[in-house]
Enzyme design. Structure first.
Site, short mmCIF file in Angstrom:
data_model
loop_
_atom_site.label_atom_id
_atom_site.label_comp_id
_atom_site.label_asym_id
_atom_site.label_seq_id
_atom_site.Cartn_x
_atom_site.Cartn_y
_atom_site.Cartn_z
N ALA A 1 -13.81 1.53 -0.06
CA ALA A 1 -14.26 2.44 -1.10
C ALA A 1 -13.06 3.29 -1.53
O ALA A 1 -12.08 3.41 -0.80
CB ALA A 1 -15.39 3.32 -0.58
N GLY B 1 -15.34 -0.58 3.03
CA GLY B 1 -16.30 -1.12 2.06
C GLY B 1 -15.94 -2.52 1.60
O GLY B 1 -16.82 -3.28 1.19
N GLU C 1 -17.38 -4.71 4.19
CA GLU C 1 -18.84 -4.65 4.04
C GLU C 1 -19.30 -5.47 2.83
O GLU C 1 -20.31 -6.17 2.89
CB GLU C 1 -19.28 -3.18 3.90
N GLU D 1 -13.01 3.28 8.85
CA GLU D 1 -13.53 4.56 8.35
C GLU D 1 -13.34 5.70 9.34
O GLU D 1 -13.19 6.86 8.95
CB GLU D 1 -15.03 4.42 8.01
C1 HXC Z 1 -7.94 4.30 -2.79
C2 HXC Z 1 -6.26 2.99 -1.95
C3 HXC Z 1 -7.12 2.50 -0.95
C4 HXC Z 1 -8.46 2.98 -0.92
C5 HXC Z 1 -5.17 1.59 -0.71
N1 HXC Z 1 -5.07 2.41 -1.76
N2 HXC Z 1 -6.39 1.64 -0.19
N3 HXC Z 1 -6.67 3.89 -2.87
N4 HXC Z 1 -8.82 3.87 -1.85
N5 HXC Z 1 -9.35 2.53 -0.04
C6 HXC Z 1 -3.88 2.66 -2.60
C7 HXC Z 1 -2.84 3.43 -1.87
O1 HXC Z 1 -3.12 4.82 -1.92
C8 HXC Z 1 -1.61 3.09 -2.65
O2 HXC Z 1 -1.58 3.84 -3.84
C9 HXC Z 1 -1.85 1.63 -3.03
O3 HXC Z 1 -3.25 1.42 -2.91
C10 HXC Z 1 -1.15 0.66 -2.09
O4 HXC Z 1 -1.49 1.01 -0.77
P1 HXC Z 1 -0.39 1.22 0.38
O5 HXC Z 1 -1.04 2.03 1.44
O6 HXC Z 1 0.88 1.74 -0.19
O7 HXC Z 1 -0.17 -0.29 0.85
P2 HXC Z 1 0.22 -0.81 2.31
O8 HXC Z 1 1.29 0.04 2.91
O9 HXC Z 1 0.48 -2.25 2.15
O10 HXC Z 1 -1.09 -0.60 3.19
C11 HXC Z 1 -2.26 -1.33 2.88
C12 HXC Z 1 -3.48 -0.74 3.66
C13 HXC Z 1 -3.55 0.78 3.34
C14 HXC Z 1 -3.31 -0.97 5.14
C15 HXC Z 1 -4.69 -1.48 3.16
O11 HXC Z 1 -3.50 0.97 1.93
C16 HXC Z 1 -4.79 1.42 3.88
O12 HXC Z 1 -4.91 1.71 5.06
N6 HXC Z 1 -5.74 1.70 2.96
C17 HXC Z 1 -6.97 2.41 3.31
C18 HXC Z 1 -7.90 1.48 4.02
C19 HXC Z 1 -9.18 2.21 4.42
O13 HXC Z 1 -9.13 3.22 5.13
N7 HXC Z 1 -10.31 1.71 3.95
C20 HXC Z 1 -11.58 2.31 4.21
C21 HXC Z 1 -11.90 3.29 3.13
S1 HXC Z 1 -13.36 4.15 3.49
P3 HXC Z 1 -0.23 4.52 -4.37
O14 HXC Z 1 -0.69 5.29 -5.57
O15 HXC Z 1 0.28 5.36 -3.25
O16 HXC Z 1 0.68 3.36 -4.70
C22 HXC Z 1 -14.59 3.14 3.04
C23 HXC Z 1 -15.92 3.74 3.23
C24 HXC Z 1 -16.97 2.72 3.03
O17 HXC Z 1 -14.40 2.05 2.61
C25 HXC Z 1 -18.26 3.42 2.89
C26 HXC Z 1 -19.22 2.63 2.13
C27 HXC Z 1 -18.70 1.93 1.01
#
Ligand code: HXC
Length: 259
Positions: free
Chosen positions: A66, A110, A113, A133
């Site tokens: 998400a 998400g 999911e 998360e």
């Molecule tokens: C918004 C996101 C994002 C996310 C990545 N980005 N994941 N933006 N929401 N979930 C953005 C980053 O901010 C970054 O933007 C760009 O995408 C590239 O990501 P990087 O981190 O620079 O890439 P990398 O170093 O290759 O790492 C990849 C990654 C990491 C391991 C996937 O991005 C990461 O950990 N993302 C978050 C994953 C996460 O926590 N997902 C769960 C979210 S909570 P910029 O502008 O800096 O270039 C969730 C709740 C679900 O899903 C609830 C119900 C739906």
């Protein structure tokens, strides 16, 4: 409808393909994206020419979860009153045609999911699945705590959800989260092949099989088996059952007409 966050196309006139398309955010699942996805899935479901749907992302990310940027400022009042997730993430559950997730790269939070809500997952060898998360001070909210243990068992689901470690494609296949793993450059061919195979079967059988398997997650064994039995009986009322069995007996390829 002109989509901003997804791309939609048809393959061979009968497979609907939806590609998540927010590359700069690794396909983070914003509200707008989920609204568009719901519209696209419903349109394919309603289109009689379409027999199967593929949902995919980019090589680097199916979806990294998400949209954290959007969620960061949400309050309880925002998410509760706005019915966050329930409002537009559940559409996919109402799709009656098979939806195959073709996953390469990250399928996190998400994103994992969403893939699990599809009917089965075909993974590229670079796919990585996770429910991270907990690192954000929340828990999975689109079914991760329910579907992941059903897919991989309690121990791996607890491990992934509590430590936030990712599972690679090989482990995901061993654990039963994905049905097949293929080389990255073969992912769409493999998914399309599976989709076209499904399209050639009786649509009625396909819908009934999906409905019956999904019922197994909602009911006890006796009721589930009886549900299956009644649908099985019902298939004998179709022309496609006559065609399928006549074709076998006469050693020819069946031509299902979906009735
Ligand atoms: C918004 C996101 C994002 C996310 C990545 N980005 N994941 N933006 N929401 N979930 C953005 C980053 O901010 C970054 O933007 C760009 O995408 C590239 O990501 P990087 O981190 O620079 O890439 P990398 O170093 O290759 O790492 C990849 C990654 C990491 C391991 C996937 O991005 C990461 O950990 N993302 C978050 C994953 C996460 O926590 N997902 C769960 C979210 S909570 P910029 O502008 O800096 O270039 C969730 C709740 C679900 O899903 C609830 C119900 C739906």
């Amino acid at each position: 409808m002109a989509y901003q966050n997804i791309e939609v196309r048809t393959e061979a006139g009968k497979v609907g393909v939806v590609t998540l398309n927010r590359p700069k955010q690794l396909n983070a699942l914003s509200n707008d994206l989920m609204d568009e996805l719901g519209v696209a899935l419903k349109a394919f479901d309603a289109d009689d020419a379409i027999g199967c749907i593929i949902l995919t992302g980019s090589e680097k990310a199916f979806a990294a979860g998400a949209d954290i940027g959007a969620m960061a400022s949400y309050s309880f009042a925002d998410v509760y009153k706005g019915d966050y997730i329930t409002r537009n993430w559940e559409t996919i559950r109402s799709i009656r045609k098979p939806v195959i997730a073709a996953v390469s790269g990250f399928a996190l939070g998400g994103g994992c999911e969403l893939a699990m809500t599809c009917d089965f997952i075909i993974a590229a060898d670079n796919a990585r699945f996770g429910q991270p998360e907990i690192k954000l001070g929340i828990i999975p909210g689109a079914g991760g705590t329910q579907r992941l243990p059903r897919a991989v068992g309690k121990s791996k689901a607890m491990d992934m959800t509590l430590t936030a470690r990712m599972m690679d494609a090989a482990e995901a296949e061993r654990a039963g989260l994905v049905s097949r793993v293929v080389a990255l450059d073969k992912l769409m061919d493999e998914a399309l092949g599976a989709a076209l195979t499904i399209c050639d079967y009786s649509r009625i059988s396909v819908l009934a099989a999906k409905e019956s398997i999904n019922r197994s997650f909602e009911t006890g064994l006796s009721d589930g088996v009886m549900f299956e039995r009644r649908l099985f009986h019902a298939t004998f009322a179709t022309e496609d059952q006559k065609e399928g069995m006549d074709a076998f007996v006469n050693k020819r390829k069946p031509q299902f007409r979906h009735r």
